[in-house]
Design a protein around this motif. Structure first.
Motif, PDB file in Angstrom:
ATOM      1  N   HIS A 177       0.821  -1.213   0.000  1.00  0.00           N
ATOM      2  CA  HIS A 177       0.000   0.000   0.000  1.00  0.00           C
ATOM      3  C   HIS A 177       0.858   1.268   0.000  1.00  0.00           C
ATOM      4  O   HIS A 177       0.394   2.326  -0.423  1.00  0.00           O
ATOM      5  N   HIS A 178       2.124   1.150   0.433  1.00  0.00           N
ATOM      6  CA  HIS A 178       3.021   2.303   0.391  1.00  0.00           C
ATOM      7  C   HIS A 178       3.384   2.652  -1.059  1.00  0.00           C
ATOM      8  O   HIS A 178       3.534   3.819  -1.404  1.00  0.00           O
ATOM      9  N   TRP A 179       3.519   1.613  -1.880  1.00  0.00           N
ATOM     10  CA  TRP A 179       3.898   1.840  -3.277  1.00  0.00           C
ATOM     11  C   TRP A 179       2.858   2.668  -4.020  1.00  0.00           C
ATOM     12  O   TRP A 179       3.181   3.376  -4.983  1.00  0.00           O
ATOM     13  N   GLN A 180       1.614   2.604  -3.587  1.00  0.00           N
ATOM     14  CA  GLN A 180       0.558   3.341  -4.289  1.00  0.00           C
ATOM     15  C   GLN A 180       0.784   4.852  -4.260  1.00  0.00           C
ATOM     16  O   GLN A 180       0.358   5.558  -5.169  1.00  0.00           O
ATOM     17  N   ARG A 181       1.481   5.346  -3.238  1.00  0.00           N
ATOM     18  CA  ARG A 181       1.726   6.790  -3.151  1.00  0.00           C
ATOM     19  C   ARG A 181       2.679   7.263  -4.236  1.00  0.00           C
ATOM     20  O   ARG A 181       2.756   8.457  -4.531  1.00  0.00           O
ATOM     21  N   LEU A 182       3.441   6.322  -4.843  1.00  0.00           N
ATOM     22  CA  LEU A 182       4.396   6.687  -5.881  1.00  0.00           C
ATOM     23  C   LEU A 182       3.814   6.565  -7.286  1.00  0.00           C
ATOM     24  O   LEU A 182       4.549   6.576  -8.272  1.00  0.00           O
ATOM     25  N   LYS A 183       2.499   6.491  -7.374  1.00  0.00           N
ATOM     26  CA  LYS A 183       1.851   6.478  -8.688  1.00  0.00           C
ATOM     27  C   LYS A 183       1.672   7.892  -9.234  1.00  0.00           C
ATOM     28  O   LYS A 183       1.188   8.087 -10.338  1.00  0.00           O
ATOM     29  N   VAL A 184       2.047   8.889  -8.427  1.00  0.00           N
ATOM     30  CA  VAL A 184       2.067  10.286  -8.883  1.00  0.00           C
ATOM     31  C   VAL A 184       3.493  10.803  -8.751  1.00  0.00           C
ATOM     32  O   VAL A 184       4.317  10.230  -8.037  1.00  0.00           O
ATOM     33  N   LYS A 185       3.801  11.890  -9.450  1.00  0.00           N
ATOM     34  CA  LYS A 185       5.124  12.491  -9.318  1.00  0.00           C
ATOM     35  C   LYS A 185       5.284  13.087  -7.918  1.00  0.00           C
ATOM     36  O   LYS A 185       4.320  13.570  -7.329  1.00  0.00           O
TER      37      LYS A 185
END
Length: 225
Positions: free
Chosen positions: A162-170
């Motif tokens: 779920h932490h990786w989802q925050r890196l779906k934006v710049k």
């Protein structure tokens, strides 16, 4: 996804999320958002040009070392890039990190009385002047005016799914975290929730709203230390 799940032979600079999280958020390829970023970064770089000489002199007189601080961070989909800031800590501060108590919870580091911060550095941080060189990262397209806080390699290596989802934006110079408490938010999971909220409500107009809120936070010195 943890580093072990990614493969122990993968170097830190090549950390990446599973295929499930390799689809970027629409904001990352929005023409309107990119136009706002270009305009904003040009304005920001003009400000850098105006303040560079006095800031550089102050940094040099206060503490020996370079004017700029650079560090590898991870941006959109975990891609590594080099971030730029005015140096607010003593030279070699990263090597001293293990000697400073972490007052935050989770995969973020904060210490209100961090002894590595110089006298001029505290002023730069309170006024957010240390962040100005990041407009160059925005101009290059590595960052956006509004997005997530860009994590370090040691933080990303411990990410769960779920932490990786925050890196779906710049990554952004500002974002939900900065305008909703900034340094007073000390739990990484709260930051993740704010980042995911940003993705769910994002529009170019919302970016402009957060930029205006950021300006208010800077001038009111809300949550800065």
């Amino acid at each position: 996804m943890t580093q072990s799940a990614l493969g122990s032979s993968m170097p830190d600079t090549q950390l990446a999320a599973s295929a499930e999280f390799q689809v970027p958020h629409p904001s990352s390829y929005s023409v309107v958002k990119r136009a706002i970023d270009i305009i904003g970064s040009v304005v920001g770089l003009l400000i850098v040009a105006l303040v560079f000489i006095p800031v550089a002199i102050a940094i040099k007189l206060d503490s020996p070392g370079s004017i700029f601080y650079t560090q590898e961070r991870h941006g959109l989909l975990g891609k590594p890039f080099r971030i730029y800031k005015f140096r607010s800590m003593v030279e070699g501060a990263d090597s001293l990190k293990s000697q400073v108590e972490n007052q935050a919870q989770g995969l973020i580091f904060k210490n209100k009385q961090d002894p590595r911060i110089t006298k001029v550095g505290r002023f730069l941080r309170r006024t957010s002047l240390d962040e100005l060189p990041q407009f160059w990262n925005v101009f290059l397209g590595e960052m956006s005016l509004v997005g997530t806080r860009p994590p370090t390699a040691d933080e990303v290596s411990q990410y769960s799914d779920h932490h990786w989802q925050r890196l779906k934006v710049k990554p952004g110079i500002t974002g939900e975290w900065q305008v909703n408490g900034r340094s007073t938010i000390k739990d990484f999971e709260d930051i993740v929730l704010l980042d995911l909220r940003y993705q769910s409500v994002w529009t170019p107009t919302y970016d402009l709203y957060l930029i205006l809120k950021t300006l208010h936070a800077i001038f009111a010195k809300v949550g800065a230390f």
